[in-house]
Write a protein that holds these residues in place. Structure first.
Motif, PDB file in Angstrom:
ATOM      1  N   VAL A  64       0.812  -1.229   0.000  1.00  0.00           N
ATOM      2  CA  VAL A  64       0.000   0.000   0.000  1.00  0.00           C
ATOM      3  C   VAL A  64       0.843   1.275   0.000  1.00  0.00           C
ATOM      4  CG1 VAL A  64      -1.967  -1.113   1.131  1.00  0.00           C
ATOM      5  CG2 VAL A  64      -0.186  -0.026   2.535  1.00  0.00           C
ATOM      6  N   ASP A  65       2.158   1.158   0.144  1.00  0.00           N
ATOM      7  CA  ASP A  65       3.014   2.353   0.235  1.00  0.00           C
ATOM      8  C   ASP A  65       2.853   3.276  -0.969  1.00  0.00           C
ATOM      9  OD1 ASP A  65       4.051   1.937   2.700  1.00  0.00           O
ATOM     10  OD2 ASP A  65       5.936   1.018   2.031  1.00  0.00           O
ATOM     11  N   THR A  66       2.702   2.725  -2.145  1.00  0.00           N
ATOM     12  CA  THR A  66       2.633   3.543  -3.362  1.00  0.00           C
ATOM     13  C   THR A  66       1.190   3.753  -3.847  1.00  0.00           C
ATOM     14  OG1 THR A  66       2.888   1.548  -4.716  1.00  0.00           O
ATOM     15  CG2 THR A  66       4.904   2.747  -4.115  1.00  0.00           C
ATOM     16  N   GLN A  67       0.209   3.308  -3.034  1.00  0.00           N
ATOM     17  CA  GLN A  67      -1.199   3.431  -3.427  1.00  0.00           C
ATOM     18  C   GLN A  67      -1.758   4.783  -2.991  1.00  0.00           C
ATOM     19  OE1 GLN A  67      -2.774   1.169  -5.323  1.00  0.00           O
ATOM     20  NE2 GLN A  67      -0.853   0.003  -5.382  1.00  0.00           N
ATOM     21  N   PRO A  68      -2.865   5.242  -3.615  1.00  0.00           N
ATOM     22  CA  PRO A  68      -3.448   6.538  -3.232  1.00  0.00           C
ATOM     23  C   PRO A  68      -4.040   6.494  -1.825  1.00  0.00           C
ATOM     24  CG  PRO A  68      -4.883   5.373  -4.774  1.00  0.00           C
ATOM     25  CD  PRO A  68      -3.602   4.606  -4.721  1.00  0.00           C
ATOM     26  N   VAL A  69      -4.094   7.663  -1.185  1.00  0.00           N
ATOM     27  CA  VAL A  69      -4.794   7.754   0.098  1.00  0.00           C
ATOM     28  C   VAL A  69      -6.286   7.857  -0.185  1.00  0.00           C
ATOM     29  CG1 VAL A  69      -2.822   8.815   1.265  1.00  0.00           C
ATOM     30  CG2 VAL A  69      -4.555  10.278   0.176  1.00  0.00           C
ATOM     31  N   PHE A  70      -7.096   7.728   0.874  1.00  0.00           N
ATOM     32  CA  PHE A  70      -8.544   7.613   0.697  1.00  0.00           C
ATOM     33  C   PHE A  70      -9.135   8.843  -0.010  1.00  0.00           C
ATOM     34  CE2 PHE A  70     -12.987   7.904   1.998  1.00  0.00           C
ATOM     35  CZ  PHE A  70     -13.434   6.622   1.692  1.00  0.00           C
ATOM     36  N   ALA A  71      -8.679  10.031   0.351  1.00  0.00           N
ATOM     37  CA  ALA A  71      -9.244  11.257  -0.229  1.00  0.00           C
ATOM     38  C   ALA A  71      -9.117  11.276  -1.748  1.00  0.00           C
ATOM     39  CB  ALA A  71      -8.555  12.476   0.375  1.00  0.00           C
ATOM     40  N   GLU A  72      -8.065  10.658  -2.269  1.00  0.00           N
ATOM     41  CA  GLU A  72      -7.822  10.680  -3.718  1.00  0.00           C
ATOM     42  C   GLU A  72      -8.762   9.764  -4.499  1.00  0.00           C
ATOM     43  OE1 GLU A  72      -2.987  11.599  -3.521  1.00  0.00           O
ATOM     44  OE2 GLU A  72      -3.714   9.525  -3.654  1.00  0.00           O
ATOM     45  N   ILE A  73      -9.341   8.760  -3.822  1.00  0.00           N
ATOM     46  CA  ILE A  73     -10.168   7.798  -4.578  1.00  0.00           C
ATOM     47  C   ILE A  73     -11.665   8.049  -4.440  1.00  0.00           C
ATOM     48  CG2 ILE A  73      -8.391   5.994  -4.376  1.00  0.00           C
ATOM     49  CD1 ILE A  73     -10.281   4.643  -2.296  1.00  0.00           C
ATOM     50  N   VAL A  74     -12.057   8.962  -3.531  1.00  0.00           N
ATOM     51  CA  VAL A  74     -13.498   9.200  -3.320  1.00  0.00           C
ATOM     52  C   VAL A  74     -14.216   9.545  -4.627  1.00  0.00           C
ATOM     53  CG1 VAL A  74     -15.201  10.671  -2.180  1.00  0.00           C
ATOM     54  CG2 VAL A  74     -13.226   9.816  -0.897  1.00  0.00           C
ATOM     55  N   PRO A  75     -13.685  10.440  -5.469  1.00  0.00           N
ATOM     56  CA  PRO A  75     -14.395  10.761  -6.721  1.00  0.00           C
ATOM     57  C   PRO A  75     -14.560   9.552  -7.647  1.00  0.00           C
ATOM     58  CG  PRO A  75     -12.691  12.392  -6.244  1.00  0.00           C
ATOM     59  CD  PRO A  75     -12.458  11.265  -5.308  1.00  0.00           C
ATOM     60  N   GLU A  76     -13.671   8.547  -7.505  1.00  0.00           N
ATOM     61  CA  GLU A  76     -13.737   7.386  -8.393  1.00  0.00           C
ATOM     62  C   GLU A  76     -14.942   6.492  -8.117  1.00  0.00           C
ATOM     63  OE1 GLU A  76     -10.115   5.225  -8.015  1.00  0.00           O
ATOM     64  OE2 GLU A  76      -8.810   6.921  -8.572  1.00  0.00           O
ATOM     65  N   PHE A  77     -15.339   6.401  -6.831  1.00  0.00           N
ATOM     66  CA  PHE A  77     -16.378   5.420  -6.513  1.00  0.00           C
ATOM     67  C   PHE A  77     -17.681   6.017  -5.989  1.00  0.00           C
ATOM     68  CE2 PHE A  77     -14.214   5.780  -2.349  1.00  0.00           C
ATOM     69  CZ  PHE A  77     -15.300   5.958  -1.501  1.00  0.00           C
ATOM     70  N   LYS A  78     -17.664   7.289  -5.541  1.00  0.00           N
ATOM     71  CA  LYS A  78     -18.834   7.792  -4.825  1.00  0.00           C
ATOM     72  C   LYS A  78     -20.074   7.829  -5.703  1.00  0.00           C
ATOM     73  CE  LYS A  78     -20.194  11.015  -1.252  1.00  0.00           C
ATOM     74  NZ  LYS A  78     -19.969  12.286  -0.552  1.00  0.00           N
ATOM     75  N   GLY A  79     -19.915   8.081  -6.989  1.00  0.00           N
ATOM     76  CA  GLY A  79     -21.060   8.129  -7.900  1.00  0.00           C
ATOM     77  C   GLY A  79     -21.770   6.787  -8.028  1.00  0.00           C
ATOM     78  N   LEU A  80     -21.034   5.706  -7.827  1.00  0.00           N
ATOM     79  CA  LEU A  80     -21.648   4.375  -7.915  1.00  0.00           C
ATOM     80  C   LEU A  80     -22.714   4.166  -6.843  1.00  0.00           C
ATOM     81  CD1 LEU A  80     -18.487   2.112  -8.534  1.00  0.00           C
ATOM     82  CD2 LEU A  80     -20.134   2.925 -10.231  1.00  0.00           C
ATOM     83  N   LEU A  81     -22.607   4.924  -5.744  1.00  0.00           N
ATOM     84  CA  LEU A  81     -23.526   4.740  -4.622  1.00  0.00           C
ATOM     85  C   LEU A  81     -24.837   5.490  -4.792  1.00  0.00           C
ATOM     86  CD1 LEU A  81     -20.891   5.118  -1.748  1.00  0.00           C
ATOM     87  CD2 LEU A  81     -21.847   2.995  -2.643  1.00  0.00           C
ATOM     88  N   ASP A  82     -24.923   6.372  -5.794  1.00  0.00           N
ATOM     89  CA  ASP A  82     -26.124   7.175  -5.976  1.00  0.00           C
ATOM     90  C   ASP A  82     -27.348   6.291  -6.224  1.00  0.00           C
ATOM     91  OD1 ASP A  82     -24.615   9.423  -5.669  1.00  0.00           O
ATOM     92  OD2 ASP A  82     -24.400   9.817  -7.823  1.00  0.00           O
ATOM     93  N   ASN A  83     -28.428   6.578  -5.483  1.00  0.00           N
ATOM     94  CA  ASN A  83     -29.723   5.890  -5.652  1.00  0.00           C
ATOM     95  C   ASN A  83     -29.612   4.370  -5.536  1.00  0.00           C
ATOM     96  OD1 ASN A  83     -31.035   8.409  -6.255  1.00  0.00           O
ATOM     97  ND2 ASN A  83     -30.111   8.271  -8.314  1.00  0.00           N
TER      98      ASN A  83
END
Length: 881
Positions: A64-83
């Motif tokens: 996980v050292d070179t992986q994004p932190v949580f704030a960076e990935i929120v835009p990638e998945f949050k739309g999937l949760l709509d409705n």
């Protein structure tokens, strides 16, 4: 069309509120019962990942050292949760972590409709063996390639959800409506979930009775076939190289011990004689006795009863062992009334709005689904700790007669009818004991009996020929009386008086146990405090007993003579209290137990006779033509004398057999005894406890776990558990303690088997009846020879009685019981031909005391090493290199 999004997160720990963070997140979108999208991402938690989590998930700090932190990935998945309806296997965990992380990075928390697949599976799959995701996947044959990784878990949960929706779709409409009417406390948004359902299926296998959907009973008459061959030829057809067993088992090899068991049982059935057979675990004794039982039933038309220790083994005998033989013989499983659902009692419970806690609603929902599946009504079929639920006594059968509305659907009576038509009846030692003294026999008439695990017969008979009573049982009994059709103001007032006096009495009993334990603490193997009910009881306590008995007697007088059931039960309670707390019997003991952290009226009263041999003689051994007692532990020092004396078996007319050892113990097992551990001192044994735990740690480091540690003291187990949990040397190990770790015995064993580095600590319940074959167990530690504590008040009472008969309590009571339990513990290690390992005994009395030879001579001959702990550890190192 409903949209579902399954979420699974892997984290650094269990508590988001305490700073644990997400290290992997996966989302799976389901639309129209199809997976349409997937998202998976490792996340840098900006903190170290604990070793245990890396072992569980295989995710390391480097990953996980070179992986994004949580704030960076929120835009990638949050739309999937709509409705979407959010789905997770234990949704509070995943949703809480997601919201904590969202809030931490400045995003708004989400509040979606949710489906919890743990909860939904418990309701819709009431017969599933477990509700852990990987075990559900195995049960439903869902591929689960990479457990404890987010995307694999999410995909399995998605498949599980689709199957659960299909199951929901197949339920009758009235069952759906019943669930909707009670679903408010559930975590799952049930009403929203039901919006995704199409028109309900039409079920022809269901009948609706008083609003409940029940599985229709199919009358299946199995045609029993006469076996034309003589018994010797029949055995060849079963055991031969091309026989039935060879067709069922891969790499089958004929076992002479198994054939010997079958031959001897058949001979004794024909000669109408009793026999004792000691056969080690793993030789296949179950098949060995089933074959002559079936032959006796089919060829000689004699009903054969098989009794075993517990209800799980009963089902295994029929569904697994007998099914493999594929023989056309009618069978029945018989259990006591408390194993069967009472439909009339459940109807009351279901409609009673006082029962609306989460656990109550979950149980109600499970049962209404289960009723569409079960034909037996046996509550052992459902995976819910029913016996621990407060309503247990209210929903099981407690009267033999069902009321008029439900009499044609009574599961218990249906079981009785099935048994009368069966040739092979499988029961348990408890019901066998109850049947012996029942006014009206429960078991159908029989003359041939096989008692498996016969070493437990005496204790089971003692339990059920004795008596017991608890505050828990009494309060539920009073609640049932309050629902009686005959209830009136006067009757209610009388019940209130009885409840008041009972509460006072049991509070006084609770305090009595606490006071007695200040002098000498006595703890049972489940952690309860106990004390014997002796002559020196406070006068105010005896007065309270008499007052309670008097008001119960007054209550009974208010019930008309024609209402027999309620009156009989009330008078039975009065009689029980009198027998347990007033009458004193020389050849019996009464004791009280309390939960140390329980309510201050939660008292359990137990009563046991010192000997049951006269009863067993009168109702079993002199009544039945042929009884076969079989077990792995019946002899002490190669002699059956003790077990025959305890059971009241006629020495001259009972044959004895010790089946030759099947396993190569000499090359597969070593007995290891340290000679430099501190002596066990009572009551202060801290030095011994610290020393044995140092040894356990050292052995674990050599063997890499897979250790079962058997204790005789629950208090010592608890202390050891916390020492092992707190040491840094075992950070990579799973430490599991009976009564400390949550879960049933079977669940703890599965947990033990699931981890490579695991140590399981158990007391009495783990010395016998558990099966951990192969590499799952390679090191057994017996902390202390299993003598009952000489300070135990119940043992002291029994010892005094034995002494009064002119006998030596140690030789007649303590030593034989300890040897038999030691043999049971020894048998945990070797369960298959390929098993091997070491048995440590941290009690050098086995080498230094004269009676130690009795222990050694009662087990197979194996290499013994009696050296310093360091020398033994060196020996272990060489073994595990």
């Amino acid at each position: 069309m409903q949209k579902f999004v399954v979420i699974d997160v892997e984290t650094t720990g269990q508590s988001a509120s305490k700073g644990d963070r997400i290290i992997e997140i996966a989302l799976v979108v389901i639309e129209n019962n199809q997976i349409t999208q997937q998202y998976n991402q490792l996340v840098n938690p900006e903190q170290p990942i604990p070793t245990f989590i890396s072992q569980l998930t295989s995710i390391t700090d480097e990953d996980v050292d070179t992986q994004p932190v949580f704030a960076e990935i929120v835009p990638e998945f949050k739309g999937l949760l709509d409705n979407a309806i959010l789905v997770a296997h234990n949704v509070p965990f995943d949703l809480t972590f997601l919201n904590e992380e969202l809030e931490r990075v400045g995003e708004s928390k989400i509040h979606p409709y949710v489906v919890d697949t743990v909860e939904l599976a418990r309701i819709l799959l009431p017969k599933a063996p477990s509700y852990k995701l990987n075990e559900l996947a195995e049960y439903l044959m869902i591929s689960h390639a990479n457990p404890h990784r987010a995307i694999s878990d999410a995909l399995v949960t998605a498949d599980l959800l689709i199957m659960l929706i299909n199951k929901l779709q197949s339920l009758p409409e009235n069952v759906i409506q019943q669930m909707l009417s009670i679903s408010h406390p559930l975590r799952t948004d049930f009403a929203k979930l039901c919006e995704s359902l199409d028109q309900q299926a039409i079920r022809t296998d269901i009948e609706e009775i008083r609003g409940f959907s029940l599985k229709k009973q199919e009358e299946i008459k199995e045609n029993e076939a006469y076996i034309s061959q003589d018994f010797s030829t029949y055995l060849d057809e079963i055991y031969g190289d091309h026989g039935k067993l060879a067709q069922v088992y891969a790499r089958y090899e004929k076992r002479n011990a198994q054939v010997f068991i079958s031959e001897k049982i058949y001979d004794h059935f024909r000669m109408n004689e009793h026999a004792l057979i000691e056969a080690e675990t793993g030789v296949g004794k179950t098949i060995g006795y089933l074959i002559p039982a079936v032959y006796e039933a089919l060829n000689h038309h004699n009903k054969v009863v098989i009794s075993t220790t517990n209800t799980n083994l009963q089902s295994q005998l029929i569904d697994q062992d007998l099914a493999k033989l594929d023989l056309p013989v009618r069978t029945a499983i018989m259990k006591g009334k408390s194993h069967y659902l009472s439909l009339q009692n459940f109807e009351q419970f279901f409609h009673d709005s006082n029962y609306r806690s989460y656990q109550d609603i979950l149980l109600k929902a499970m049962i209404i689904v289960w009723l569409t599946e079960t034909t037996t009504g046996d509550l052992d079929e459902i995976q819910f700790p029913v016996e621990k639920h407060p309503v247990f006594y209210q929903i099981v059968v407690n009267n033999e007669k069902a009321n008029e509305m439900w009499k044609d659907y009574c599961f218990y009576q249906r079981m009785i009818k099935t048994a009368t038509e069966a040739s092979i009846i499988v029961t348990n030692h408890s019901l066998l004991a109850i049947d012996m003294l029942a006014e009206k026999p429960i078991l159908p008439a029989y003359q041939k009996l096989i008692i498996d695990e016969a070493h437990q017969l005496e204790q089971m008979a003692t339990n059920y020929l004795g008596d017991s009573l608890s505050y828990f049982e009494l309060t539920h009994f009073y609640q049932q009386l309050e629902k009686s059709d005959a209830i009136s103001i006067r009757l209610q007032q009388s019940i209130d008086t009885v409840k008041y006096e009972t509460d006072i009495l049991f509070r006084q009993l609770y305090q009595y146990v606490k006071e007695q334990n200040k002098k000498q603490k006595n703890v049972t193997d489940v952690g309860r405090l106990k004390t014997v009910w002796n002559h020196d009881k406070p006068i105010e306590l005896i007065d309270s007993v008499y007052r309670t008995i008097m008001v119960i007697k007054d209550l009974a007088q208010l019930f008309p003579e024609d209402i027999t059931d309620e009156k009989k039960q009330i008078l039975r309670v009065e009689e029980l209290l009198r027998q347990l707390l007033i009458e004193e019997k020389q050849a019996a003991v009464t004791w009280l137990e309390i939960d140390q952290q329980g309510a201050e009226n939660a008292v359990f009263i137990q009563h046991e006779p010192f000997s049951v041999k006269n009863t067993l003689q009168s109702y079993l051994f002199r009544e039945k033509q042929s009884i076969i007692l079989i077990s792995a532990t019946l002899t002490m020092n190669q002699s059956f004398r003790y077990i025959k004396e305890r059971l009241g078996l006629d020495t001259e007319h009972t044959k004895e057999y010790i089946v030759e050892h099947h396993f190569d113990y000499q090359n597969h097992v070593e007995l290891i005894i340290p000679n430099d551990l501190p002596a066990i001192q009572y009551p202060n044994n801290d030095d011994f406890i610290f020393a044995i735990n140092e040894a356990i740690i050292s052995i674990a480091e050599k063997t890499k776990g897979r250790m079962l540690v058997l204790f005789t003291s629950y208090d010592m187990l608890r202390k050891s558990y916390f020492i092992l949990k707190e040491t840094d040397l075992l950070m990579d190990y799973m430490i599991i303690g009976q009564g400390v770790s949550t879960g049933s015995r079977n669940r703890l064993i599965k947990q033990f088997q699931a981890f490579d580095k695991s140590i399981l600590l158990g007391t009495n319940a783990y010395w016998q009846g558990i099966d951990i074959p192969g590499n799952d167990l390679s090191c057994l530690i017996i902390v202390k020879l299993p003598f009952q504590s000489p300070q135990d008040p119940v043992y002291i009472k029994k010892a005094d009685y034995v002494k009064s008969k002119g006998m030596n309590p140690f030789m007649e009571l303590a030593l034989p019981q300890a040897v038999l339990q030691f043999k049971q513990g020894f048998g945990r290690l070797i369960r298959k031909d390929t098993d091997h390992g070491m048995i440590f005994v941290f009690d050098e009395r086995i080498m230094t005391k004269r009676y130690g030879k009795t222990f050694i001579q009662s087990i197979p001959e194996i290499p013994i090493h009696y050296e310093t702990m360091q020398d033994l550890l060196n020996r272990v190192s060489k073994k595990w290199l």
